[in-house]
Write an enzyme that holds these catalytic residues in place. Structure first.
Site, PDB file in Angstrom:
ATOM      1  CB  SER A  69       4.235  16.541  16.843  1.00  0.00           C
ATOM      2  OG  SER A  69       3.128  15.759  16.205  1.00  0.00           O
ATOM      3  CE1 TYR A 111       4.077  13.919  21.675  1.00  0.00           C
ATOM      4  CE2 TYR A 111       2.845  14.246  19.742  1.00  0.00           C
ATOM      5  CZ  TYR A 111       4.011  14.231  20.239  1.00  0.00           C
ATOM      6  OH  TYR A 111       5.058  14.076  19.503  1.00  0.00           O
TER       7      TYR A 111
END
Length: 246
Positions: free
Chosen positions: A144, A157
């Site tokens: 990501s 995350y």
């Protein structure tokens, strides 16, 4: 560019929806036999129907990616049936919560790390011997943008994806003497359930569909692809080098 993956065995985690689902479908279109892994049986069955509809083939493996013993058994089962693995797409992951770091519950933080990081290491441990038996092993680890550009409130995350990127780079260095090529993928904001969870006020129609992401990353799994240890940024459709801080 036509990608020929006939006689190739490809494993995709998180294959029941989103990027994993459409990547599995693209692999099948290119001729690979897809080992589709996910928790959701219904989603896997829908994928199987879609793959059969295009004349492809799949093996469905419903299990929770946090089940470490199941990951170990998966590697053993693949060896017994095929003796090798040509492609790994490690896509499964969870968001956790969007929250200040100090407010994240311990059980949530631990679940994110177990799902996104520990399971990735366990996959590598279980599947590396199979991937190096291929004449053109390829592994993609989904990351990501927040791994390298951390954002407030995305703590657990972002940290998990930073760990995944470091893991992938280490693995690529360790495998430099083999035919196995390992790369990280930053898909960017995509029209998925996870993105909707993170940004509930966002119009999903403004984002690329996961099928578009799958089409862009399919060439990275070709036996002709030579890059390794790099980050593929889907929005830019190119590999970027990792750099030390300026």
């Amino acid at each position: 560019m036509t990608i020929d993956l006939r006689n190739r065995i490809a494993l995709v985690t998180g294959a029941s929806r989103g990027i994993g689902y459409f990547t599995a479908l693209e692999l099948a279109k290119a001729g690979a036999h897809v080992i589709a892994c996910a928790r959701t049986v219904g989603g896997l069955e829908e994928l199987d129907d879609a793959i059969k509809a295009i004349g492809g083939s799949a093996t469905l493996v419903p299990f929770d990616i946090t089940d470490m013993a199941a990951i170990d058994k998966l590697g053993a089962s693949i060896f017994e049936r095929w003796g090798k693995l040509d492609i790994l797409v490690a896509n499964a992951g969870i968001l956790g919560v969007i929250s200040p770091l100090a407010h994240v519950e311990a059980k949530v933080f631990e679940k994110v790390m177990t799902t996104n990081v520990t399971s990735m290491w366990r996959l590598i441990r279980s599947l590396e011997p199979l991937l190096v038996r291929s004449d053109g092993g390829r592994a993609l680890l989904l990351s990501s943008g927040v791994a390298t550009n951390p954002r407030a409130f995305w703590g657990a995350y972002a940290m998990s994806k930073a760990a995944v990127e470091t893991m992938g780079r280490i693995w690529a260095e360790e495998m430099a003497h083999t035919n196995l090529k390992i790369n990280l993928v930053n898909p960017g904001a995509t029209r998925t359930a996870m993105r909707a969870q993170a940004m509930p006020g966002e119009d999903p129609e403004t984002l690329p569909h996961p099928s578009e992401i799958a089409e862009k990353i399919l060439p990275l799994m070709s036996p002709e692809m030579t890059e390794s240890g790099k980050l593929f940024v889907v929005r830019e459709n190119r590999f970027v080098e990792y750099r030390l801080p300026a």
